[in-house]
Design an enzyme around this catalytic site. Structure first.
Site, PDB file in Angstrom:
ATOM      1  N   ASP A 463       0.819  -1.226   0.000  1.00 38.54           N
ATOM      2  CA  ASP A 463       0.000   0.000   0.000  1.00 38.54           C
ATOM      3  C   ASP A 463       0.846   1.267   0.000  1.00 38.54           C
ATOM      4  O   ASP A 463       0.583   2.223   0.731  1.00 38.54           O
ATOM      5  CB  ASP A 463      -0.953   0.015   1.202  1.00 38.54           C
ATOM      6  CG  ASP A 463      -2.019  -1.071   1.124  1.00 38.54           C
ATOM      7  OD1 ASP A 463      -2.082  -1.753   0.093  1.00 38.54           O
ATOM      8  OD2 ASP A 463      -2.780  -1.213   2.089  1.00 38.54           O
ATOM      9  N   ASP A 486      -0.535  -4.516  -3.859  1.00 42.08           N
ATOM     10  CA  ASP A 486      -1.545  -3.455  -4.038  1.00 42.08           C
ATOM     11  C   ASP A 486      -0.930  -2.084  -3.763  1.00 42.08           C
ATOM     12  O   ASP A 486      -1.542  -1.224  -3.118  1.00 42.08           O
ATOM     13  CB  ASP A 486      -2.738  -3.669  -3.092  1.00 42.08           C
ATOM     14  CG  ASP A 486      -3.392  -5.031  -3.257  1.00 42.08           C
ATOM     15  OD1 ASP A 486      -3.325  -5.578  -4.372  1.00 42.08           O
ATOM     16  OD2 ASP A 486      -3.970  -5.539  -2.276  1.00 42.08           O
TER      17      ASP A 486
END
Length: 636
Positions: A463, A486
């Site tokens: 992230d 991600d």
């Protein structure tokens, strides 16, 4: 909207009588409030000035207009405005002027300045005449609050009326000059809050036409009309008379100001003191005296033309043709050799909802601080001395205890740098979250609109970059972004151009959460996806939310990108079957990871025709005509 040919028709003759009670009722006096119009002014002055003529509306069809538009409703009263817009070529935006009529705070109408507004529109300004509550309806500060709401309304409707929202001036005549000046010198002041704090009432220039700057100045001769508006005589209501005096607020944040005056001193009380303060702070001001003229000269020829010319010249200089120089420049250095030692101190020092760009220069060094740019700070440009050697870093992660609150941090509070304000620009710097493997750890969290990262490095693991908030538009140009899982995720519309996207482990690059009603999510243009040799199984993306949109255009994909390309995030019980709603596409991907024939069946390969929808102009068209490359060019 219509083309206008305005015929002037003065309002019916009407006289109001006002019963004034002074000193607690010990003295009562009946006062007559006469109509104040162009025609009544002409009738009053033509004997002493036989050469004058009433000003006439423009006959040329050089602008469009919308009239009787309600901008505010208060206590059952609809306050209206008339809007005059220059002839539009393409999708132009123009500087704007709010015109405030006079009439001793008790009389007058916005129609008095309608002809001036037409001429300003002819000269390339959106001109708006607005009604406000007169003192016979509501005492001070009602009129001030109404006009501040009018400025906010202009910003909220900037797109519809082609207004450049950071180039707004306020012009007032006589009592309107005092009101315009007070609005101009009290930007976002708590004394005059009207709600909607997120919208600024700041203006970038003031034009004061024969309006006083101080009710308590020795030259001021205001009497019963001011007393009626302010709720008492100067002796009885001194603090209000002082509070309503624009001179009390003039400082380094006051915008450039034009004073157009008759030769009668009472109508420019406080002017010289204001000019002295402006000069001390290096703020532009100009005085234009209309020699031999009476008060209300701007409503009659030949003085109107002189007034108009001075106004247009000033507005051209301060708004239309103003140089693209920063409003303020600040330097930050850890060794104490600059204005501030920390970036947060520098950000905090800037004016809330400031009038224009502030550039914050960062000297080389590692700034170990958790930086937040709040929503009320905007138009900030942070420029590092050197991309590789100007680093902002922190080490928070989801699950870590916050040392100040004792509460656990989450993904959304873990960022090293958080940007909530609009129009923020980062250039030539690096941002890092040094936590890796301990939980989600955001390096950069952006939820403001019109964000630009230019020539920046963004480092993290899981992230790394959170592109937050529906409707936020973000542009990353010539950046390096690395992470594990991600590491580019969120709801925003974001374009990555000429960027290197580096995967540190086998996982997923993107996790878009594009809202259903948003046309674009992530667009990667002319980028390069890379990874270390040991990384060999990376997906272009998986949908964090059902309507995720991610598109790669003309992008080089390394061998680490799997042939399927995309993953549907199977096993997500909250949002199953996301492959039915997500939109994933590519156009002319190349490199060892490019495998269009082997991509998952629910992804897309764009045609040349479909590619036309992915210009920056179309991607960022929502809400206004923001074009980030113009900002990059401006800051070269």
């Amino acid at each position: 909207m219509k083309l206008i040919y305005l015929k002037y028709s003065p309002p019916k003759f009407m006289v109001l009588f006002l019963l004034i009670i002074i000193a607690g009722g010990s003295y009562a006096q009946k006062k007559e409030i006469k109509p104040y119009t162009i025609q009544t002014t002409y009738e009053k002055l033509k004997k002493d000035y036989p050469f004058v003529k009433p000003i006439q509306p423009l006959e040329e069809k050089v602008f469009t207009s919308e009239e009787d538009v309600v901008y505010k409703q208060v206590n059952g009263v609809s306050l209206k405005a008339d809007i005059f817009i220059p002839t539009i070529q393409k999708n132009e935006k123009f500087p704007a002027v709010l015109l405030v009529h006079g009439g001793g705070w008790l009389t007058g109408t916005r129609e008095n300045l309608q002809i001036m507004a037409q001429h300003l529109a002819k000269n390339g300004f959106v001109a708006i005449t607005a009604s406000y509550r007169l003192g016979t309806e509501a005492a001070y500060p009602a009129a001030v609050l109404d006009l501040k709401d009018a400025v906010k309304w202009m910003r909220e409707n900037a797109e519809h009326y082609h207004i450049a929202e950071n180039k707004i001036a306020i012009l007032g005549a006589s009592a309107g000059g005092q009101l315009a000046s007070l609005v101009g010198v009290t930007a976002n002041d708590d004394r005059y809050q009207t709600g909607k704090k997120e919208v600024s009432d700041e203006v970038q220039a003031i034009v004061n036409i024969d309006g006083i700057l101080s009710f308590i100045h020795p030259e001021a001769q205001e009497s019963w009309m001011a007393a009626t508006w302010l709720g008492g005589s100067q002796q009885d209501a001194y603090e209000k008379w002082k509070e309503a005096s624009p001179l009390e607020y003039v400082d380094q944040n006051t915008p450039p100001t034009l004073f157009i005056n008759s030769s009668q001193p009472r109508f420019h009380a406080g002017r010289e003191e204001m000019i002295a303060i402006l000069q001390q702070n290096g703020i532009y001001s100009k005085v234009h005296t209309v020699s031999g003229s009476p008060h209300a000269f701007w409503l009659l020829q030949p003085w109107f033309e002189e007034t108009l010319k001075a106004t247009v010249n000033f507005l051209n200089k301060t708004l239309k043709f103003a140089e693209n120089k920063p409003y303020r420049e600040i330097w930050v250095a850890q060794d104490g050799s600059a204005d501030f030692k920390s970036i947060q101190e520098a950000v905090n020092s800037t004016r809330d909802l400031g009038p224009s760009e502030v550039v914050i220069h960062l000297k080389n060094g590692e700034y170990h601080e958790k930086l937040e740019i709040p929503s009320w700070k905007h138009q900030l440009t942070l420029v590092g001395e050197d991309r590789e050697n100007t680093l902002i870093s922190y080490n928070d992660f989801s699950g870590k205890l916050d040392s100040l609150t004792g509460r656990k941090l989450s993904t959304f509070t873990s960022a090293s740098v958080t940007v909530k304000g609009n129009d923020i620009h980062f250039k030539n710097l690096s941002i890092q979250n040094t936590s890796c493997g301990e939980g989600q750890a955001v390096a950069l969290h952006v939820e403001g609109d019109r964000f630009i990262a230019e020539n920046c490095t963004i480092l993290g693991c899981q992230d790394t970059l959170y592109t937050a908030s529906e409707g936020s538009r973000q542009y990353y140009f010539n950046c390096y972004i690395e992470g594990t899982t991600d590491f580019i995720f969120g709801e925003a519309t974001a374009v990555f151009e000429n960027c290197e996207i580096h995967s540190l482990k086998n996982s997923y690059v993107t996790a878009a959460a594009t809202p259903k009603n948003q046309d674009f999510g992530y667009v990667f243009l002319n980028c390069q996806l890379t990874a270390p040799d040991e990384v060999e199984e990376v997906y272009l993306g998986r949908p964090w939310r059902p309507y995720a949109k991610t598109v790669f255009l003309n992008t080089e994909l390394g061998a680490h990108i799997v042939s399927e390309g995309w993953n549907a995030w199977e096993g997500d019980e909250m949002f199953p079957n996301k492959e039915d709603t997500a939109y994933y596409a590519e156009y002319h991907s190349f490199g060892k990871g490019a495998a269009p024939e082997q991509r998952v069946s629910w992804s897309h390969q764009l045609t040349d025709d479909a590619l036309q929808e992915y210009s920056l102009e179309k991607i960022f068209r929502t809400g206004d005509s923001w074009f980030p490359k113009n900002e990059i060019e401006k800051n070269k």
